[in-house]
Design a protein around this motif. Structure first.
Motif, mmCIF file in Angstrom:
data_model
loop_
_atom_site.group_PDB
_atom_site.id
_atom_site.type_symbol
_atom_site.label_atom_id
_atom_site.label_comp_id
_atom_site.label_asym_id
_atom_site.label_seq_id
_atom_site.Cartn_x
_atom_site.Cartn_y
_atom_site.Cartn_z
ATOM 1 N N GLN A 111 6.191 -1.116 9.286
ATOM 2 C CA GLN A 111 5.305 -0.583 8.265
ATOM 3 C C GLN A 111 5.522 0.928 8.164
ATOM 4 O O GLN A 111 5.481 1.630 9.172
ATOM 5 C CB GLN A 111 3.849 -0.880 8.643
ATOM 6 N N ILE A 112 5.768 1.423 6.986
ATOM 7 C CA ILE A 112 5.956 2.863 6.784
ATOM 8 C C ILE A 112 4.606 3.435 6.335
ATOM 9 O O ILE A 112 3.770 3.760 7.135
ATOM 10 C CB ILE A 112 7.079 3.143 5.766
ATOM 11 N N GLY A 113 4.350 3.532 5.037
ATOM 12 C CA GLY A 113 2.999 3.766 4.543
ATOM 13 C C GLY A 113 2.523 5.198 4.509
ATOM 14 O O GLY A 113 1.523 5.497 3.869
ATOM 15 N N ARG A 114 3.196 6.116 5.208
ATOM 16 C CA ARG A 114 2.754 7.517 5.191
ATOM 17 C C ARG A 114 3.515 8.324 4.147
ATOM 18 O O ARG A 114 2.945 9.178 3.472
ATOM 19 C CB ARG A 114 2.947 8.137 6.587
ATOM 20 N N GLU A 115 4.791 8.059 4.047
ATOM 21 C CA GLU A 115 5.656 8.732 3.076
ATOM 22 C C GLU A 115 6.141 7.698 2.069
ATOM 23 O O GLU A 115 6.532 6.597 2.452
ATOM 24 C CB GLU A 115 6.881 9.342 3.781
ATOM 25 N N ALA A 116 6.137 8.070 0.807
ATOM 26 C CA ALA A 116 6.579 7.133 -0.228
ATOM 27 C C ALA A 116 8.066 6.820 -0.054
ATOM 28 O O ALA A 116 8.885 7.725 0.116
ATOM 29 C CB ALA A 116 6.314 7.725 -1.609
ATOM 30 N N LEU A 117 8.414 5.561 -0.126
ATOM 31 C CA LEU A 117 9.799 5.165 0.077
ATOM 32 C C LEU A 117 10.706 5.593 -1.085
ATOM 33 O O LEU A 117 11.919 5.614 -0.935
ATOM 34 C CB LEU A 117 9.891 3.647 0.248
ATOM 35 N N ASP A 118 10.112 5.932 -2.219
ATOM 36 C CA ASP A 118 10.950 6.342 -3.351
ATOM 37 C C ASP A 118 11.250 7.831 -3.332
ATOM 38 O O ASP A 118 11.748 8.382 -4.315
ATOM 39 C CB ASP A 118 10.286 5.950 -4.677
ATOM 40 N N GLY A 119 10.929 8.498 -2.210
ATOM 41 C CA GLY A 119 11.204 9.928 -2.109
ATOM 42 C C GLY A 119 10.086 10.799 -2.615
ATOM 43 O O GLY A 119 10.229 12.017 -2.689
ATOM 44 N N GLY A 120 8.969 10.205 -2.935
ATOM 45 C CA GLY A 120 7.842 10.970 -3.478
ATOM 46 C C GLY A 120 7.068 11.772 -2.455
ATOM 47 O O GLY A 120 6.157 12.511 -2.824
ATOM 48 N N PRO A 148 -2.141 0.658 -2.351
ATOM 49 C CA PRO A 148 -1.420 -0.619 -2.346
ATOM 50 C C PRO A 148 0.095 -0.439 -2.362
ATOM 51 O O PRO A 148 0.824 -1.341 -1.934
ATOM 52 C CB PRO A 148 -1.912 -1.306 -3.621
ATOM 53 N N ILE A 149 0.561 0.716 -2.817
ATOM 54 C CA ILE A 149 2.021 0.954 -2.781
ATOM 55 C C ILE A 149 2.464 1.076 -1.329
ATOM 56 O O ILE A 149 3.386 0.403 -0.875
ATOM 57 C CB ILE A 149 2.383 2.232 -3.558
ATOM 58 N N GLY A 150 1.775 1.925 -0.589
ATOM 59 C CA GLY A 150 2.131 2.126 0.814
ATOM 60 C C GLY A 150 1.953 0.872 1.655
ATOM 61 O O GLY A 150 2.700 0.648 2.614
ATOM 62 N N LEU A 151 0.975 0.049 1.300
ATOM 63 C CA LEU A 151 0.778 -1.179 2.060
ATOM 64 C C LEU A 151 1.995 -2.097 1.963
ATOM 65 O O LEU A 151 2.253 -2.910 2.846
ATOM 66 C CB LEU A 151 -0.471 -1.922 1.574
ATOM 67 N N SER A 152 2.740 -1.958 0.876
ATOM 68 C CA SER A 152 3.929 -2.813 0.723
ATOM 69 C C SER A 152 5.192 -2.133 1.242
ATOM 70 O O SER A 152 6.273 -2.708 1.169
ATOM 71 C CB SER A 152 4.114 -3.187 -0.753
ATOM 72 N N PRO A 155 3.620 10.504 -14.239
ATOM 73 C CA PRO A 155 5.006 10.114 -14.494
ATOM 74 C C PRO A 155 5.466 8.886 -13.716
ATOM 75 O O PRO A 155 6.519 8.324 -14.042
ATOM 76 C CB PRO A 155 5.801 11.356 -14.059
ATOM 77 N N ASN A 156 4.733 8.516 -12.702
ATOM 78 C CA ASN A 156 5.177 7.359 -11.920
ATOM 79 C C ASN A 156 3.974 6.682 -11.269
ATOM 80 O O ASN A 156 2.833 7.163 -11.355
ATOM 81 C CB ASN A 156 6.224 7.771 -10.875
ATOM 82 N N GLU A 157 4.245 5.591 -10.584
ATOM 83 C CA GLU A 157 3.174 4.778 -10.010
ATOM 84 C C GLU A 157 2.400 5.537 -8.932
ATOM 85 O O GLU A 157 1.172 5.437 -8.848
ATOM 86 C CB GLU A 157 3.786 3.496 -9.421
ATOM 87 N N VAL A 158 3.111 6.329 -8.110
ATOM 88 C CA VAL A 158 2.431 7.040 -7.029
ATOM 89 C C VAL A 158 1.456 8.068 -7.601
ATOM 90 O O VAL A 158 0.292 8.147 -7.184
ATOM 91 C CB VAL A 158 3.451 7.724 -6.086
ATOM 92 N N VAL A 159 1.887 8.855 -8.563
ATOM 93 C CA VAL A 159 0.995 9.861 -9.147
ATOM 94 C C VAL A 159 -0.156 9.185 -9.873
ATOM 95 O O VAL A 159 -1.314 9.636 -9.799
ATOM 96 C CB VAL A 159 1.786 10.805 -10.076
#
Ligand SMILES: [Zn+2]
Length: 372
Positions: free
Chosen positions: A90-99, A79-83, A146-150
Motif C-alpha cells: 500500500q502506498i497512499g501517501r504520495e500520488a502514484l501519478d507523480g502528483g 479513494p485514489i490513494g486507497l487504490s 486539472p486532474n482527479e487528485v486536485v
C-alpha cells in the motif's frame, strides 16, 4: 434522525473507473459546524477505524436528537490513494501519478482574499464572517481542477472551509500519539489536546497542511485588517494517532470516544461529557521538533523504546551495514542530535543515506505571542 449522505464523484482519469467520496452529514439547530476526515494519507489505516467508530457514535447521538449544529464525517478522504497498491504494498501517501504528497500543495488563498476584501469589512463581526466565507467559497470554486487528485483535494477543502472546526486524522509510521496545530488555532484546540492526551503537540504554521489550509486564511485576513472585527471562526488540527500498524478496535474506539467528548465540549453534541483532565504536557514550537536523518544507509536497529526522553548525544540507534566483511566494523552509531522525546520511528528498517529515521520533540515550550 438528520443523517444524510452526499456522494461526490471524482472525474475519471482512465476509462471505466469512477471514484467517490462520501460526506456523512448530521444537522440539527444552530451550533458549530465540525468537519472530520480520515486517511487523506491513504496508507494511514488507523484513521479509517477511528472514523468507523466515530460515525457509529455520531449516528447514535443523532438518533437521540443530540446534534446542535452540523457534523460532517468523511470516513475515507482519499479513494485514489486507497487504490495505490503496488505489488502488494500500500502506498497512499504520495500520488502514484507523480502528483506528490497528498497532504501538500494546498492553495494558499490568504493574500488573494485580502485583496478582494479591501474596503468591504466593517465592525460587524457576523457580517464580516459571512462575507469572508462567501469569498473563500468563491475562490475555491474558481480554482482549476486539472486532474482527479486536485479535484479530490478541492472537494475536501471546499467542504472543510465551511466548518468552524476541522480535524484531519493521520498517523506517523511508528509513533506515540501526537497532534499538529497552527498557532492561530491553539487556544481553542486545547480542549482537544486535553481529550486526546497526545505525547507531542507540535505548534507550527509550516508546511501548509489540509487542516491549516482551511483555518490559516482567517488568520491572514485578520492580520491584514486589524481594525475589522473578524475573529478566528475556523480552527483546525491534524491528529497523528500513533503509527500505521496501530490498528485495533480498542485504540480506535478510545480515540473516537475522545473526539466525541471534544464534540460535546464544543457544543455540537448536547449530551454532557465527563470532566476533562488537563493535559500535563507542554506545547512544542516548530524549532523544538527535530527530524533526524541517518548519515549512512543500511539496516537501522533502535536502542531506545519510543517515548523515551533522551539527552543530546545519547546513543539511540545503530545502522548496520550488511556488506561489511568485519561485523565489528559494520555498525554506525546514531546519537541524538538534541535532547527530547523520541516520538516517531520509521517502519521499513532498510534505510538509505539521509533518510529521516527518528523524530525528537525537544523541551522548548511554545507560548502564544499575545493573548488571543
Ligand atoms: Zn499523514
Amino acid at each position: 434522525m438528520t443523517h444524510t449522505i452526499d456522494t461526490v464523484a471524482l472525474p475519471a482519469t482512465s476509462p471505466g473507473t469512477c471514484r467517490q467520496i462520501r460526506f456523512h452529514r448530521f444537522k440539527g439547530g444552530s451550533g458549530p459546524r465540525v468537519y472530520v476526515q480520515a486517511a487523506l494519507h491513504a496508507n494511514e489505516t488507523p484513521g479509517l477505524v477511528i472514523l468507523h467508530h466515530l460515525l457509529a457514535a455520531v449516528i447514535e447521538a443523532d438518533r437521540k436528537g443530540e446534534i446542535q449544529g452540523e457534523i460532517v464525517l468523511v470516513p475515507y478522504a482519499n479513494p485514489i490513494g486507497l487504490s495505490d497498491n503496488v505489488l502488494g504494498n500500500q502506498i497512499g501517501r504520495e500520488a502514484l501519478d507523480g502528483g506528490g504528497n497528498y497532504n501538500r500543495g494546498w492553495p494558499d488563498l490568504g493574500q488573494l482574499a485580502v485583496s478582494r476584501l479591501a474596503g468591504r469589512l466593517g465592525d460587524d463581526q457576523m457580517a464580516n464572517q459571512v462575507l469572508i466565507r462567501a469569498e473563500i467559497a468563491a475562490l475555491l470554486a474558481a480554482l482549476p481542477r486539472p486532474n482527479e487528485v486536485v479535484a479530490m483535494q478541492l472537494a475536501l477543502l471546499s467542504e472543510a472551509s465551511r466548518a468552524d472546526i476541522v480535524l484531519d486524522v493521520h498517523t506517523e509510521l511508528v509513533a506515540v500519539p501526537g497532534m499538529v496545530v497552527g498557532p492561530w488555532s491553539m487556544t481553542r484546540m486545547q480542549a482537544l489536546v486535553d481529550r486526546v492526551a497526545p505525547d507531542v503537540v507540535h505548534v507550527t504554521d509550516t508546511p501548509l497542511l489540509f487542516d491549516s489550509a482551511s483555518s490559516r486564511i482567517w488568520h491572514t485576513i485578520a492580520e491584514a485588517y486589524p481594525e475589522a472585527a473578524i475573529g478566528q471562526p475556523c480552527v483546525s488540527a491534524t491528529l497523528e494517532l500513533r503509527g500505521v500498524t496501530d490498528v485495533s478496535d480498542e485504540l480506535a474506539g478510545g480515540d473516537a470516544a475522545a473526539i466525541m467528548d471534544f464534540l460535546r465540549d464544543s457544543g455540537v453534541i448536547t449530551s454532557p461529557a465527563p470532566a476533562a483532565t488537563p493535559w500535563p504536557g507542554t506545547l512544542s514550537p516548530h524549532k523544538a521538533i527535530l527530524m533526524q536523518r541517518t548519515p549512512v544507509g543500511g539496516v537501522i536497529v533502535y536502542r531506545q523504546p519510543l517515548g523515551t526522553r533522551v539527552a543530546q548525544g545519547q546513543h539511540i540507534a545503530d545502522i548496520i551495514d550488511p556488506a561489511a566483511d568485519d561485523p565489528e566494523q559494520g555498525r554506525t552509531p546514531l546519537f541524538a542530535a538534541r535532547e527530547g522525546l523520541l516520538y516517531a520511528y520509521i517502519l521499513n528498517h532498510l534505510v538509505r543515506p539521509n533518510d529521516i529515521v527518528v523524530k525528537i520533540a525537544g523541551s522548548d515550550v511554545w507560548t502564544p505571542e499575545a493573548p488571543e
